[in-house]
Scaffold this motif. Sequence first.
Motif, mmCIF file in Angstrom:
data_model
loop_
_atom_site.group_PDB
_atom_site.id
_atom_site.type_symbol
_atom_site.label_atom_id
_atom_site.label_comp_id
_atom_site.label_asym_id
_atom_site.label_seq_id
_atom_site.Cartn_x
_atom_site.Cartn_y
_atom_site.Cartn_z
ATOM 1 N N ARG A 23 -5.343 -12.404 1.873
ATOM 2 C CA ARG A 23 -4.177 -12.084 1.061
ATOM 3 C C ARG A 23 -3.983 -10.576 1.088
ATOM 4 N N CYS A 24 -2.910 -10.136 1.728
ATOM 5 C CA CYS A 24 -2.662 -8.707 1.905
ATOM 6 C C CYS A 24 -1.291 -8.347 1.368
ATOM 7 N N GLY A 25 -1.054 -7.065 1.262
ATOM 8 C CA GLY A 25 0.232 -6.620 0.760
ATOM 9 C C GLY A 25 0.469 -5.154 1.009
ATOM 10 N N LEU A 26 1.723 -4.762 0.832
ATOM 11 C CA LEU A 26 2.131 -3.366 0.932
ATOM 12 C C LEU A 26 2.614 -2.934 -0.448
ATOM 13 N N TYR A 27 2.122 -1.798 -0.905
ATOM 14 C CA TYR A 27 2.361 -1.381 -2.282
ATOM 15 C C TYR A 27 2.780 0.089 -2.334
ATOM 16 N N GLU A 28 3.348 0.441 -3.496
ATOM 17 C CA GLU A 28 3.685 1.830 -3.788
ATOM 18 C C GLU A 28 2.976 2.233 -5.074
ATOM 19 N N GLU A 29 2.203 3.283 -4.992
ATOM 20 C CA GLU A 29 1.370 3.690 -6.115
ATOM 21 C C GLU A 29 2.199 4.297 -7.246
ATOM 22 N N ASP A 30 1.848 3.922 -8.483
ATOM 23 C CA ASP A 30 2.500 4.468 -9.671
ATOM 24 C C ASP A 30 1.450 5.016 -10.610
ATOM 25 N N THR A 31 1.864 5.984 -11.405
ATOM 26 C CA THR A 31 0.917 6.633 -12.318
ATOM 27 C C THR A 31 0.955 6.033 -13.711
ATOM 28 N N PHE A 32 2.153 5.782 -14.223
ATOM 29 C CA PHE A 32 2.304 5.363 -15.613
ATOM 30 C C PHE A 32 2.577 3.870 -15.774
ATOM 31 N N LYS A 33 2.639 3.117 -14.677
ATOM 32 C CA LYS A 33 2.861 1.679 -14.755
ATOM 33 C C LYS A 33 2.187 1.019 -13.557
#
Length: 223
Positions: free
Chosen positions: A96-106
Amino acid sequence: MRWPPPISHRHCLLLVFVVGLCSIPGSFSSRLVTLDTIDIFTTHEWFPSKPTVYFHCNGDNKTNLPDVKEANSIYTFKGEESWQPLTELPEKKCKRCGLYEEDTFKPDDVFDEWELCSSDFKDGKYTHFKEDQFNATFLCPNCTASVGDSRADESSTEVETKKTSVLVIIIVSVLASVIVIIALFGGYKYWQKRKRERDQARFLKLFEEGDDIEDQLGLSNEL
């Protein structure tokens, strides 16, 4: 001068085993997945800043993609970058893989999550597309469709071939039956025609023979 100690029988067997194992195709082949190209269509940042995009599979560490900073820009890689490879796939199980965008406050934003399998790669290449999110191409030279998948394809091909053969046999049988029926009907009509002609000829012959008998008896002169 000291000679090196002789190689024991146990060491010889171990050496033969290692050489034989290495000679087996795919015995040490790794299914390492690298990123070839990627194009993100959007970013999830509220403010005009560069996003931090990363790839992650369950059980692995996340892999940051430091070069991917802008949307609608195709990024191409050589597979030799310091952060490559992305992951290593097992032979018969998916990850199970994915592409993500990092967030600081959420919580981190998700471009997409999916099951990445060794059998997804055709000729060592696999493309994953998510509408309005991204389009990426992955490479895995040692990842190929499993034997079961190839046998399933061959089985389906054989089934389709058999269905086509049965259909052709049915069509030919129906056409042959129609031709036989037409030939029998034509033969019957011809036989009826010949029978009528023979009956007419027999009747005319009898009529002519009656006239000859009357001539011989002189009945025509007496009348």
